[in-house]
Design a protein around this motif. Structure first.
Motif, PDB file in Angstrom:
ATOM      1  N   TYR A  93       0.825  -1.211   0.000  1.00 16.80           N
ATOM      2  CA  TYR A  93       0.000   0.000   0.000  1.00 16.80           C
ATOM      3  C   TYR A  93       0.862   1.264   0.000  1.00 16.80           C
ATOM      4  CZ  TYR A  93       0.935   0.251   5.070  1.00 16.80           C
ATOM      5  OH  TYR A  93       1.551   0.342   6.304  1.00 16.80           O
ATOM      6  N   SER A 115      -4.138  -1.996  -2.073  1.00 15.06           N
ATOM      7  CA  SER A 115      -4.319  -0.551  -2.131  1.00 15.06           C
ATOM      8  C   SER A 115      -3.588   0.027  -3.342  1.00 15.06           C
ATOM      9  CB  SER A 115      -3.860   0.086  -0.810  1.00 15.06           C
ATOM     10  OG  SER A 115      -4.335   1.405  -0.695  1.00 15.06           O
ATOM     11  N   SER A 131      -8.330  -4.690  -1.161  1.00 14.10           N
ATOM     12  CA  SER A 131      -8.750  -3.287  -1.006  1.00 14.10           C
ATOM     13  C   SER A 131      -7.984  -2.382  -1.966  1.00 14.10           C
ATOM     14  CB  SER A 131      -8.534  -2.827   0.439  1.00 14.10           C
ATOM     15  OG  SER A 131      -9.309  -3.575   1.331  1.00 14.10           O
ATOM     16  N   ILE A 153      -7.091   3.856   9.294  1.00 13.58           N
ATOM     17  CA  ILE A 153      -7.142   2.837   8.248  1.00 13.58           C
ATOM     18  C   ILE A 153      -7.205   1.411   8.780  1.00 13.58           C
ATOM     19  CG2 ILE A 153      -5.987   4.325   6.572  1.00 13.58           C
ATOM     20  CD1 ILE A 153      -3.435   2.734   6.995  1.00 13.58           C
ATOM     21  N   ASP A 171     -13.603  -0.885   5.856  1.00 12.70           N
ATOM     22  CA  ASP A 171     -12.540  -0.105   5.218  1.00 12.70           C
ATOM     23  C   ASP A 171     -13.024   1.332   5.043  1.00 12.70           C
ATOM     24  OD1 ASP A 171     -10.621   1.045   3.510  1.00 12.70           O
ATOM     25  OD2 ASP A 171     -10.243  -0.874   2.529  1.00 12.70           O
ATOM     26  N   ALA A 219     -10.786   3.771   4.120  1.00 17.48           N
ATOM     27  CA  ALA A 219      -9.907   4.419   3.146  1.00 17.48           C
ATOM     28  C   ALA A 219     -10.488   4.307   1.741  1.00 17.48           C
ATOM     29  CB  ALA A 219      -8.515   3.807   3.212  1.00 17.48           C
ATOM     30  N   SER A 268     -13.828   2.378   0.422  1.00 14.50           N
ATOM     31  CA  SER A 268     -14.953   1.646   0.996  1.00 14.50           C
ATOM     32  C   SER A 268     -15.389   0.468   0.131  1.00 14.50           C
ATOM     33  CB  SER A 268     -16.144   2.584   1.173  1.00 14.50           C
ATOM     34  OG  SER A 268     -16.685   2.930  -0.093  1.00 14.50           O
ATOM     35  N   HIS A 318      -8.645  -1.318   6.358  1.00 14.25           N
ATOM     36  CA  HIS A 318      -7.952  -1.254   5.071  1.00 14.25           C
ATOM     37  C   HIS A 318      -6.708  -2.134   5.003  1.00 14.25           C
ATOM     38  CE1 HIS A 318      -7.075   0.529   1.204  1.00 14.25           C
ATOM     39  NE2 HIS A 318      -5.875   0.912   1.598  1.00 14.25           N
TER      40      HIS A 318
END
Length: 243
Positions: free
Chosen positions: A12, A79, A103, A137, A193, A195, A197, A223
């Motif tokens: 991430y 991410s 995510s 997060i 989550d 950060a 969604s 997240h």
């Protein structure tokens, strides 16, 4: 025991490859997980003239895969790493067998208000802001040592990489490339989550993935799925390696 399958994990924004340490420890012995620090994060400096675009990151990961002589592997993208993994997978690289998105930042521009982008820019290098980010997060409790790791990773990010993602990378739109995805995909999202969604993933990511791709919610998680719910991630990976 010989390695039967390799996972290449992309971390991430403002994180590092060590975010996957809990996941690595939970994988079966006959698999391996490679989790490099991406340029500008962790201990990885950026190559000369690196432009921090999603394509540049995908180029770097492709070169990393080649250096490690991987001929059969699964990509994990978390991410920011998810947006990069999608861009690389759309190139149909040799050896890619499947894709697990944790995510992810969507292929479309990541939804973030101008005020939130400005606040994130201003938070660079501030320990108190890094601590706030950790709280915002994550949703499941984590040991203090992992909290310290997340904060330390945040603070050692390069400012160039930090700002480039906020100003450009997260805004990129690679949706036109998504029809080129030709491997099985899975989408795993934390139930809580905040950060990116679950609703955003349903609207901006899932419709662009291959038909039949499933979105799975991880109960209670935020997240940081590799840290908060490593066993759920391993369970989702079960279909990716040979039995």
């Amino acid at each position: 025991m010989p390695v039967s399958h390799t996972f290449v994990a992309l971390h991430y924004w403002a994180g590092s490859g060590c975010a996957f340490d809990r996941l690595r420890a939970a994988l079966p012995a006959h698999t391996q997980l490679l989790a490099p620090d991406l340029p500008g994060f962790g201990t990885q400096s950026a190559p000369p003239d690196f432009d921090y675009s999603v394509a540049a990151y995908a180029d770097w990961v492709a070169a990393y895969i080649q250096r490690n002589s991987l001929t059969s592997y699964t990509l994990l993208g978390h991410s920011m790493g998810g947006k990069i993994a999608l861009a690389l997978a759309a190139r149909q690289p040799a050896g890619l067998r499947s894709l697990l998105l944790l995510s992810p930042s969507p292929p479309t521009p990541e939804p973030m208000s101008a005020a939130d982008r400005a606040a994130a820019r201003a938070a660079y290098g501030k320990p108190e802001e890094a601590a706030k980010t950790f709280t915002s997060i994550t949703n499941l409790p984590l040991p203090e040592i992992l909290r310290g790791q997340v904060i330390a990773d945040n603070l050692r990010s390069s400012q160039t990489a930090w700002n480039a993602w906020l100003d450009h990378g997260s805004r990129e739109n690679s949706s036109a490339l998504m029809p080129k995805l030709d491997v099985p995909c899975q989408l795993l999202v934390g139930e809580h989550d905040r950060a990116i969604s679950p609703a955003t993933q349903r609207q901006a990511t899932l419709p662009l993935l291959p038909p039949g791709t499933m979105l799975q919610l991880v109960p209670g998680a935020g997240h940081l799925l590799p840290l908060e719910a490593p066993l759920a991630v391993v369970a989702a990976l079960g279909w990716a390696w040979p039995s």
